[in-house]
Design a protein around this motif. Sequence first.
Motif, PDB file in Angstrom:
ATOM      1  N   LYS A 102     -29.806 -55.469  39.717  1.00 39.07           N
ATOM      2  CA  LYS A 102     -29.912 -56.666  38.863  1.00 39.07           C
ATOM      3  C   LYS A 102     -29.927 -56.272  37.382  1.00 39.07           C
ATOM      4  O   LYS A 102     -29.340 -56.962  36.549  1.00 39.07           O
ATOM      5  N   PHE A 103     -30.584 -55.157  37.068  1.00 37.65           N
ATOM      6  CA  PHE A 103     -30.585 -54.679  35.682  1.00 37.65           C
ATOM      7  C   PHE A 103     -29.172 -54.308  35.248  1.00 37.65           C
ATOM      8  O   PHE A 103     -28.750 -54.627  34.140  1.00 37.65           O
ATOM      9  N   ILE A 104     -28.430 -53.629  36.118  1.00 32.83           N
ATOM     10  CA  ILE A 104     -27.052 -53.244  35.809  1.00 32.83           C
ATOM     11  C   ILE A 104     -26.205 -54.489  35.541  1.00 32.83           C
ATOM     12  O   ILE A 104     -25.400 -54.521  34.609  1.00 32.83           O
ATOM     13  N   LEU A 105     -26.396 -55.535  36.365  1.00 32.64           N
ATOM     14  CA  LEU A 105     -25.660 -56.779  36.164  1.00 32.64           C
ATOM     15  C   LEU A 105     -25.954 -57.359  34.780  1.00 32.64           C
ATOM     16  O   LEU A 105     -25.035 -57.755  34.054  1.00 32.64           O
ATOM     17  N   ALA A 106     -27.233 -57.411  34.423  1.00 31.74           N
ATOM     18  CA  ALA A 106     -27.617 -57.976  33.125  1.00 31.74           C
ATOM     19  C   ALA A 106     -27.115 -57.111  31.974  1.00 31.74           C
ATOM     20  O   ALA A 106     -26.621 -57.626  30.959  1.00 31.74           O
ATOM     21  N   TRP A 107     -27.210 -55.783  32.140  1.00 28.20           N
ATOM     22  CA  TRP A 107     -26.803 -54.882  31.056  1.00 28.20           C
ATOM     23  C   TRP A 107     -25.299 -54.936  30.803  1.00 28.20           C
ATOM     24  O   TRP A 107     -24.843 -54.751  29.684  1.00 28.20           O
ATOM     25  N   SER A 108     -24.524 -55.226  31.844  1.00 31.28           N
ATOM     26  CA  SER A 108     -23.075 -55.362  31.649  1.00 31.28           C
ATOM     27  C   SER A 108     -22.769 -56.557  30.756  1.00 31.28           C
ATOM     28  O   SER A 108     -21.860 -56.504  29.923  1.00 31.28           O
ATOM     29  N   ALA A 109     -23.533 -57.628  30.908  1.00 26.68           N
ATOM     30  CA  ALA A 109     -23.347 -58.810  30.049  1.00 26.68           C
ATOM     31  C   ALA A 109     -23.737 -58.482  28.612  1.00 26.68           C
ATOM     32  O   ALA A 109     -23.030 -58.847  27.658  1.00 26.68           O
ATOM     33  N   VAL A 110     -24.850 -57.766  28.438  1.00 26.11           N
ATOM     34  CA  VAL A 110     -25.291 -57.374  27.094  1.00 26.11           C
ATOM     35  C   VAL A 110     -24.256 -56.468  26.439  1.00 26.11           C
ATOM     36  O   VAL A 110     -23.917 -56.637  25.258  1.00 26.11           O
ATOM     37  N   THR A 111     -23.720 -55.521  27.199  1.00 26.99           N
ATOM     38  CA  THR A 111     -22.711 -54.598  26.670  1.00 26.99           C
ATOM     39  C   THR A 111     -21.492 -55.349  26.146  1.00 26.99           C
ATOM     40  O   THR A 111     -21.028 -55.104  25.026  1.00 26.99           O
ATOM     41  N   ALA A 112     -20.969 -56.266  26.952  1.00 26.35           N
ATOM     42  CA  ALA A 112     -19.793 -57.033  26.536  1.00 26.35           C
ATOM     43  C   ALA A 112     -20.104 -57.871  25.304  1.00 26.35           C
ATOM     44  O   ALA A 112     -19.293 -57.938  24.367  1.00 26.35           O
ATOM     45  N   LEU A 113     -21.266 -58.491  25.277  1.00 33.06           N
ATOM     46  CA  LEU A 113     -21.659 -59.325  24.133  1.00 33.06           C
ATOM     47  C   LEU A 113     -21.752 -58.494  22.856  1.00 33.06           C
ATOM     48  O   LEU A 113     -21.217 -58.877  21.804  1.00 33.06           O
ATOM     49  N   VAL A 114     -22.400 -57.337  22.939  1.00 33.99           N
ATOM     50  CA  VAL A 114     -22.533 -56.472  21.761  1.00 33.99           C
ATOM     51  C   VAL A 114     -21.158 -56.014  21.276  1.00 33.99           C
ATOM     52  O   VAL A 114     -20.875 -56.040  20.068  1.00 33.99           O
ATOM     53  N   HIS A 115     -20.282 -55.638  22.187  1.00 33.79           N
ATOM     54  CA  HIS A 115     -18.952 -55.178  21.768  1.00 33.79           C
ATOM     55  C   HIS A 115     -18.146 -56.292  21.110  1.00 33.79           C
ATOM     56  O   HIS A 115     -17.450 -56.051  20.126  1.00 33.79           O
ATOM     57  N   TRP A 116     -18.256 -57.512  21.617  1.00 33.04           N
ATOM     58  CA  TRP A 116     -17.521 -58.613  20.981  1.00 33.04           C
ATOM     59  C   TRP A 116     -18.112 -58.960  19.614  1.00 33.04           C
ATOM     60  O   TRP A 116     -17.376 -59.302  18.686  1.00 33.04           O
ATOM     61  N   ILE A 117     -19.429 -58.846  19.469  1.00 34.00           N
ATOM     62  CA  ILE A 117     -20.054 -59.051  18.144  1.00 34.00           C
ATOM     63  C   ILE A 117     -19.556 -57.990  17.183  1.00 34.00           C
ATOM     64  O   ILE A 117     -19.205 -58.280  16.032  1.00 34.00           O
ATOM     65  N   ARG A 118     -19.487 -56.738  17.656  1.00 35.21           N
ATOM     66  CA  ARG A 118     -19.005 -55.654  16.798  1.00 35.21           C
ATOM     67  C   ARG A 118     -17.537 -55.861  16.418  1.00 35.21           C
ATOM     68  O   ARG A 118     -17.147 -55.624  15.280  1.00 35.21           O
ATOM     69  N   VAL A 119     -16.719 -56.328  17.362  1.00 36.51           N
ATOM     70  CA  VAL A 119     -15.314 -56.624  17.055  1.00 36.51           C
ATOM     71  C   VAL A 119     -15.239 -57.696  15.971  1.00 36.51           C
ATOM     72  O   VAL A 119     -14.492 -57.561  14.997  1.00 36.51           O
ATOM     73  N   ALA A 120     -16.028 -58.749  16.120  1.00 35.40           N
ATOM     74  CA  ALA A 120     -16.016 -59.845  15.141  1.00 35.40           C
ATOM     75  C   ALA A 120     -16.471 -59.371  13.760  1.00 35.40           C
ATOM     76  O   ALA A 120     -15.953 -59.824  12.739  1.00 35.40           O
ATOM     77  N   LEU A 121     -17.419 -58.437  13.724  1.00 36.74           N
ATOM     78  CA  LEU A 121     -17.927 -57.935  12.449  1.00 36.74           C
ATOM     79  C   LEU A 121     -16.989 -56.924  11.801  1.00 36.74           C
ATOM     80  O   LEU A 121     -16.845 -56.891  10.577  1.00 36.74           O
ATOM     81  N   LEU A 122     -16.342 -56.084  12.625  1.00 38.17           N
ATOM     82  CA  LEU A 122     -15.559 -54.973  12.089  1.00 38.17           C
ATOM     83  C   LEU A 122     -14.099 -55.299  11.813  1.00 38.17           C
ATOM     84  O   LEU A 122     -13.510 -54.742  10.893  1.00 38.17           O
TER      85      LEU A 122
END
Length: 197
Positions: free
Chosen positions: A155-175
């Motif tokens: 369940k942690f892995i499932l949640a962390w995959s969502a966090v990972t994708a969210l952080v990467h898209w935020i970084r794409v939007a910022l960079l």
Amino acid sequence: ITPNQITLLSLLTGFAAIPLFWRGHLWWGILLALITDILDGLDGRQARIQIKTSKLGELEHIGDKVVEIGWMLALGWHFSGGTQNPLLLWMTLGWVFFHFLDNAAYSLFRRLRRMMIDEARPFDRVFRGIVGCRNNNVLLLTVGVAIGAPLAMFKFILAWSAVTALVHWIRVALLLPRSDSHLTWGEQQAAMPGKAD
């Protein structure tokens, strides 16, 4: 040993782990997954040493994705007890969705900036070490099984995959809008006025 032989062995061990995860033989599945991850790193290294490229090497990335998604679905099926826990099955499909979403962030950034997002800034290089990726997920699952809490770790892995994708898209939007985003962080530091050589 040729790079193609290592690639084939990597794909074979990867596919062999899928039914093991499916049937709940987690330690055996993890063992094959770890072997797969090691072999996956060796074939590229061997290709660079021997200066060899091939169609199989190019297709390996597709095979890796199929193996990884197979592991995800097999683990989801096991932990949900088949159809006994539909919510966990839906969460597993969410894992696959966030996996594709994360890959889309990588691809977009690489195509537009000609570099991996992991190389963009110091934060991104540090974050790369903890992202929800195949190698890290296998290690987390290993810990979960070792401490007797495989479902909680899943369940942690499932949640962390969502966090990972969210952080990467935020970084794409910022960079992406930044004019200096095509440079690596080191190149940007060297190009700064007044920076000592």
